[in-house]
Write an enzyme that holds these catalytic residues in place. Structure first.
Site, mmCIF file in Angstrom:
data_model
loop_
_atom_site.group_PDB
_atom_site.id
_atom_site.type_symbol
_atom_site.label_atom_id
_atom_site.label_comp_id
_atom_site.label_asym_id
_atom_site.label_seq_id
_atom_site.Cartn_x
_atom_site.Cartn_y
_atom_site.Cartn_z
ATOM 1 N N ASN A 160 -7.676 -0.785 1.660
ATOM 2 C CA ASN A 160 -6.501 -0.925 1.003
ATOM 3 C C ASN A 160 -5.388 -1.608 2.352
ATOM 4 O O ASN A 160 -4.336 -2.015 1.875
ATOM 5 C CB ASN A 160 -5.689 0.133 0.277
ATOM 6 C CG ASN A 160 -5.191 1.208 1.325
ATOM 7 O OD1 ASN A 160 -5.493 1.210 2.638
ATOM 8 N ND2 ASN A 160 -4.344 2.137 0.731
ATOM 9 N N LYS A 174 -10.449 -4.440 -3.468
ATOM 10 C CA LYS A 174 -10.614 -3.165 -2.690
ATOM 11 C C LYS A 174 -11.972 -3.228 -1.900
ATOM 12 O O LYS A 174 -11.888 -2.709 -0.874
ATOM 13 C CB LYS A 174 -10.147 -1.804 -3.205
ATOM 14 C CG LYS A 174 -8.587 -1.825 -3.324
ATOM 15 C CD LYS A 174 -8.304 -0.305 -3.643
ATOM 16 C CE LYS A 174 -6.770 -0.098 -3.557
ATOM 17 N NZ LYS A 174 -6.385 1.288 -3.633
ATOM 18 N N LEU A 182 5.623 -2.425 -6.262
ATOM 19 C CA LEU A 182 6.543 -1.803 -5.536
ATOM 20 C C LEU A 182 6.345 -1.865 -3.862
ATOM 21 O O LEU A 182 7.132 -1.537 -3.102
ATOM 22 C CB LEU A 182 6.824 -0.307 -5.649
ATOM 23 C CG LEU A 182 7.222 -0.087 -7.171
ATOM 24 C CD1 LEU A 182 7.037 1.587 -7.638
ATOM 25 C CD2 LEU A 182 8.639 -0.599 -7.529
#
Length: 445
Positions: free
Chosen positions: A89, A68, A19
């Site tokens: 991130n 990450k 998203l």
């Protein structure tokens, strides 16, 4: 905002349902930032070759699993947030940041002075643990399938002066006041999974689930059903993105966009539903309005609707009453289960109105959850149910009169509650019933 086009993106694997492009493009549009945001899906063997080029070409980017931590050696330095959480991130000008803590803090989970249990010991669980320690949790228990990983995280907190923390196995059972889920259990498409047993919510005063797809997991719904403060990860997702934009564009006053951010949060809930479509099974006694509400709920959500009894009749080429009369209830239940499994095994979203007995047969609720569906119980008073469908109304199980119907109602009611993930008062209006369901999933009414 005038200027050259700014280039941002997300690196990681399996990004097709991300998203991030939707969120960041909407944020940049609202803030007047002239920029683009793209997905950069990298295979693990491509990191050495691709990452230096992306660091040089992009104005900033986000980083997700599985990179990450692996990205850290490629960076010029780490901001305090990334050093604290041990993961990155967000990257800007070669500096690694971690905005998950900001996103989590925005959710205002009441943890101060309370015993906190954290499920998982991976990247997001590390954020939860450090934030629980930061606000003064009285004790922290980290539960992980990998006990060593949980113990290592506990030692990291102890090394920074927080002593009331320990690691435990995932199956550990002990009382806690706040439950934080940092595992993927309950994430779409396996939305029927629960990271804890329902009995473990006894004595819990707050639940937070980092999962945002679906916007309300079974864990969150079960907690709310017991009157527990509970939230999913949708706001955390949005706020960590806002924090990333602040790092990339410090000259932009995103604080002046609160109205737009609230609108975006509502749009985001619908976008989650679009990207990660869920199946909803409506259950309840005869006359609860399962078909009526189901049709209208499906229309509002823009998804298909199925009436299970209609499917059964079509399959058998006879009415439900005739199936009962010719073959008996046991045969009907077998056919009902076959049709239920067939419908829920189809791809895509769905609202399904189940017959009054379908979800409460032995193993039915487990089947529904295993097939990735959530159960909504439309709870209606007996008097209203009988009024809506008449004493019998052609329904085989109501043919013996009011007293028998009342006995059946009171026998089934606790079974519906046990099978359900969300209970809705179905005595109200259509708008009230659908509004309750929409609010549970953070959708605009």
């Amino acid at each position: 905002m005038a200027g050259t086009l700014r280039r941002y993106g997300l690196i990681g694997k399996s990004l097709q349902h991300s998203l991030s492009p939707f969120i960041h493009r909407r944020l940049m549009e609202a803030a007047g930032i002239k920029g683009e945001y793209k997905l950069y899906e990298l295979e693990e063997g491509e990191l050495d070759r691709q990452l230096p080029q992306l660091l040089a070409e992009l104005d900033g980017f986000n980083c997700t699993l599985p990179y990450k931590q692996r990205i850290i050696p490629y960076l010029r330095e780490l901001a305090p947030s990334a050093r604290l959480y041990g993961a990155v991130n967000t990257v800007h000008q070669g500096v690694g940041h971690n905005t998950d803590g900001v996103g989590f803090r925005s959710c205002s989970v009441p943890m101060a002075g309370k015993k906190v249990c954290i499920l998982g010991a991976g990247g997001v669980a590390r954020v939860l643990a450090w934030e629980a320690a930061r606000v003064g949790a009285s004790e922290i228990v980290i539960r992980s399938r990998r006990l060593q990983q949980a113990q290592e995280l506990a030692k990291a907190l102890q090394a920074q002066g927080y002593d009331q923390v320990r690691g435990a196995g995932f199956g550990s059972r002990e009382a806690c006041e706040v439950l934080l889920n940092g595992t993927p259990l309950g994430m779409w498409p396996q939305v029927g999974a629960l990271p804890v047993g329902e009995g473990e919510l006894a004595g819990v005063s707050a639940v937070f689930d980092t999962i945002y797809n679906p916007t309300a997991t079974r864990l969150v719904l079960k907690a709310k059903a017991q009157g527990i403060w509970a939230r999913g990860g949708l706001q955390m997702l949005l706020e960590q993105a806002v924090a990333a934009q602040r790092i990339w564009n410090p000259e932009v006053d995103l604080g002046a966009l609160q109205g737009e951010l609230e609108l975006l949060r509502r749009e985001l809930a619908w976008q989650v539903l679009k990207v990660s479509p869920v199946k909803l099974v409506l259950c309840g006694f005869m006359g609860a309005g399962k078909t009526y509400i189901g049709q209208r709920l499906a229309r509002r959500l823009g998804v298909p609707f199925v009436d299970l009894d209609e499917r059964i009749s079509s399959h058998a080429q006879m009415s439900i009453a005739d199936i009962f009369a010719r073959w008996g209830e046991a045969a009907f239940r077998r056919l009902e289960r076959e049709c239920l499994e067939k419908e829920l095994s189809q791809r895509g979203p769905l609202v399904l109105a189940a017959g009054g007995g379908a979800p409460i047969q032995p193993g039915a609720a487990e089947l529904i959850h295993a097939l990735g569906a959530l159960v909504i119980y439309l709870d209606v008073p007996l008097e209203i149910a009988l009024q809506r469908c008449g004493v019998s109304g052609g329904r085989p199980l109501l043919s013996q009169g009011v007293e028998a119907a009342a006995a059946l109602y009171h026998r089934r009611r606790p079974l519906y509650a046990a099978a359900a993930d969300l209970r809705v008062d179905a005595a109200g209006t259509e708008a009230e019933i659908i509004g309750t369901i929409f609010r549970a999933f953070e959708l605009e009414v």
